[in-house]
Design an enzyme around this catalytic site. Structure first.
Site, PDB file in Angstrom:
ATOM      1  CB  THR A  23      -0.999  -0.044   1.439  1.00  0.00           C
ATOM      2  OG1 THR A  23      -1.417  -1.288   1.235  1.00  0.00           O
ATOM      3  CG2 THR A  23      -1.813   1.160   1.122  1.00  0.00           C
ATOM      4  CE  LYS A  38      -5.483  -0.778   1.416  1.00  0.00           C
ATOM      5  NZ  LYS A  38      -5.487  -1.794   2.251  1.00  0.00           N
ATOM      6  CE  LYS A  55       1.655   2.207   4.246  1.00  0.00           C
ATOM      7  NZ  LYS A  55       2.182   1.073   3.901  1.00  0.00           N
TER       8      LYS A  55
HETATM    9  P1  NAD Z   1       5.663  -5.929   7.619  1.00  0.00           P
HETATM   10  O1  NAD Z   1       6.418  -4.678   8.230  1.00  0.00           O
HETATM   11  O2  NAD Z   1       5.183  -7.192   8.511  1.00  0.00           O
HETATM   12  O3  NAD Z   1       6.616  -6.570   6.620  1.00  0.00           O
HETATM   13  C1  NAD Z   1       7.340  -5.892   5.621  1.00  0.00           C
HETATM   14  C2  NAD Z   1       8.532  -6.688   5.161  1.00  0.00           C
HETATM   15  O4  NAD Z   1       9.366  -6.095   4.259  1.00  0.00           O
HETATM   16  C3  NAD Z   1       9.379  -7.217   6.482  1.00  0.00           C
HETATM   17  O5  NAD Z   1       9.586  -8.217   6.576  1.00  0.00           O
HETATM   18  C4  NAD Z   1      10.929  -6.189   6.209  1.00  0.00           C
HETATM   19  O6  NAD Z   1      11.873  -6.665   6.588  1.00  0.00           O
HETATM   20  C5  NAD Z   1      10.740  -6.210   4.662  1.00  0.00           C
HETATM   21  N1  NAD Z   1      11.450  -5.159   4.123  1.00  0.00           N
HETATM   22  C6  NAD Z   1      11.394  -3.803   4.442  1.00  0.00           C
HETATM   23  N2  NAD Z   1      12.386  -3.324   3.671  1.00  0.00           N
HETATM   24  C7  NAD Z   1      12.833  -4.084   2.588  1.00  0.00           C
HETATM   25  C8  NAD Z   1      13.610  -3.926   1.536  1.00  0.00           C
HETATM   26  N3  NAD Z   1      14.226  -2.809   1.287  1.00  0.00           N
HETATM   27  N4  NAD Z   1      14.107  -4.980   0.826  1.00  0.00           N
HETATM   28  C9  NAD Z   1      13.255  -6.173   1.280  1.00  0.00           C
HETATM   29  N5  NAD Z   1      12.446  -6.368   2.095  1.00  0.00           N
HETATM   30  C10 NAD Z   1      12.211  -5.191   2.764  1.00  0.00           C
HETATM   31  O7  NAD Z   1       4.537  -5.262   7.067  1.00  0.00           O
HETATM   32  P2  NAD Z   1       3.156  -5.925   6.457  1.00  0.00           P
HETATM   33  O8  NAD Z   1       2.036  -5.931   7.479  1.00  0.00           O
HETATM   34  O9  NAD Z   1       3.435  -7.114   6.009  1.00  0.00           O
HETATM   35  O10 NAD Z   1       2.606  -5.051   5.404  1.00  0.00           O
HETATM   36  C11 NAD Z   1       3.238  -4.955   4.052  1.00  0.00           C
HETATM   37  C12 NAD Z   1       2.425  -3.958   3.367  1.00  0.00           C
HETATM   38  O11 NAD Z   1       0.917  -4.477   3.228  1.00  0.00           O
HETATM   39  C13 NAD Z   1       2.271  -2.391   3.854  1.00  0.00           C
HETATM   40  O12 NAD Z   1       2.392  -1.513   2.384  1.00  0.00           O
HETATM   41  C14 NAD Z   1       0.796  -2.494   4.482  1.00  0.00           C
HETATM   42  O13 NAD Z   1       0.408  -1.055   4.423  1.00  0.00           O
HETATM   43  C15 NAD Z   1       0.229  -3.533   3.321  1.00  0.00           C
HETATM   44  N6  NAD Z   1      -1.008  -3.928   4.092  1.00  0.00           N
HETATM   45  C16 NAD Z   1      -0.993  -4.357   5.464  1.00  0.00           C
HETATM   46  C17 NAD Z   1      -2.093  -5.147   5.922  1.00  0.00           C
HETATM   47  C18 NAD Z   1      -1.965  -5.472   7.348  1.00  0.00           C
HETATM   48  O14 NAD Z   1      -3.032  -6.012   7.915  1.00  0.00           O
HETATM   49  N7  NAD Z   1      -0.847  -5.832   7.892  1.00  0.00           N
HETATM   50  C19 NAD Z   1      -3.259  -5.022   5.378  1.00  0.00           C
HETATM   51  C20 NAD Z   1      -3.492  -4.318   4.081  1.00  0.00           C
HETATM   52  C21 NAD Z   1      -2.200  -3.986   3.400  1.00  0.00           C
END
Ligand code: NAD
Length: 296
Positions: free
Chosen positions: A96, A171, A246
């Site tokens: 997102t 979204k 966010k």
């Molecule tokens: P998270 O922080 O659990 O996971 C993100 C991952 O990205 C981590 O494992 C981190 O180590 C990795 N990362 C960060 N920088 C990096 C890089 N440069 N190279 C490779 N890996 C890297 O976050 P999440 O909850 O999995 O969310 C991910 C996305 O999904 C976000 O954009 C969030 O807004 C979206 N989202 C989350 C949810 C939710 O309920 N968690 C729901 C809808 C959308």
């Protein structure tokens, strides 16, 4: 079987990658976190410590990353996806992020000869694990039809929203309405309580009247009327206030760049920013009812 490189194996990315493995695709993962890489290996995927190794031989790259700046770095960086993917690789960013960045990165993908879609999701960690996410996809019709079978094992609903960036637009527009409606429903319960109106009685009226909406009848912010709502579980998320904050920040960036008039959206963004800044980012976003009542 498709060779898929998956970048960003966090709370969302890891279960999504597991569903791709369960659908017999090959998954080559990259994440900065050693734990995340180990978790993918434990689930039957291969993990790498460089993007170049993860995308080597991949037909598709899927990414699930925290922010637009990180998405830019991962795709456009010197050691990034564009410099290392083979010709014809399809790119799907499910993070997102802001609409402008999504469009910029897709534009650069095109300049490198790649098809790319933005495909943000709703459905949260539960939907990611169950393979029932809703994908909102922006990109050409051709890129959408290529992305569809890759998204299928991860999603229950896959909607083409138009050109690049329109998945992100759908979204943030959806979540802006959600924030406004949750605050509206919460204000009504708080006012009703202060006038001596019973929660269940108000619910029974409103659920069958013109105030009916998802925030009321699927995710009711008071305990009782909808037993599955986080209000019945001490406002444990669910959908955390930090994530709503966010998404509203991204919506307000889009408002600023487009000039749209969204006074209610602004106010909702301010309310959730305050709730988040006061240390309640881990509370479900329906806990705004307590924040508004001064009892959080
Ligand atoms: P998270 O922080 O659990 O996971 C993100 C991952 O990205 C981590 O494992 C981190 O180590 C990795 N990362 C960060 N920088 C990096 C890089 N440069 N190279 C490779 N890996 C890297 O976050 P999440 O909850 O999995 O969310 C991910 C996305 O999904 C976000 O954009 C969030 O807004 C979206 N989202 C989350 C949810 C939710 O309920 N968690 C729901 C809808 C959308």
């Amino acid at each position: 079987m498709t060779n898929i490189a998956f970048i960003g194996l966090g709370n969302m990315g890891l279960p999504m990658a597991k569903n791709l493995l369960a659908a017999n695709h090959s998954v080559r993962g990259f994440d900065l976190s050693e734990d995340a890489r180990a978790a993918l290996e434990g689930a039957g995927g291969q993990a790498f410590t460089a993007i170049a190794d993860a995308v080597a031989g991949a037909d598709v790259v899927v990414s699930m990353l925290p922010s637009g700046a990180i998405v830019k770095a991962v795709y456009q960086g010197e050691d990034g996806v564009f410099k290392n993917a083979k010709a014809g690789t399809l790119m799907i960013d499910s993070s997102t992020i802001d609409v402008t960045t999504a469009r910029d990165v897709a534009q650069e993908a095109k300049a490198h000869g790649f098809d790319m879609v933005d495909a943000p999701v709703s459905g949260g960690v539960g939907g990611a694990a169950a393979g029932t996410l809703a994908f909102m996809v922006g990109g050409t019709a051709e890129a959408f039809s290529k992305a569809h079978p890759v998204l299928e094992p991860m999603g229950a609903k896959i909607v083409h929203c138009g050109a690049s960036g329109n998945g992100q637009a759908a979204k943030i527009c959806n979540n802006m309405v959600l924030a406004i409606s949750m605050i509206g429903v919460s204000e009504a319960f708080n006012l009703g309580r202060s006038l001596g109106l019973d929660d269940q009685t108000f619910y029974d009226v409103a659920a069958n009247a013109s105030a009916q909406c998802w925030s009321l009848t699927s995710y009711c912010p008071v305990p009782g009327p909808v037993p599955t709502s986080p209000a019945n579980n001490n406002y444990q998320p669910g959908f955390a206030t930090a994530l709503m904050h966010k998404d509203l920040g991204l919506a307000m960036e889009a408002v600023a760049s487009s000039g749209a008039n969204t006074p209610m959206g602004h106010l909702a963004a301010e309310i959730y920013a305050t709730m988040n800044d006061e240390g309640h980012g881990n509370v479900d976003f329906s806990g705004v009812i307590k924040h508004l009542a001064g009892s959080l």
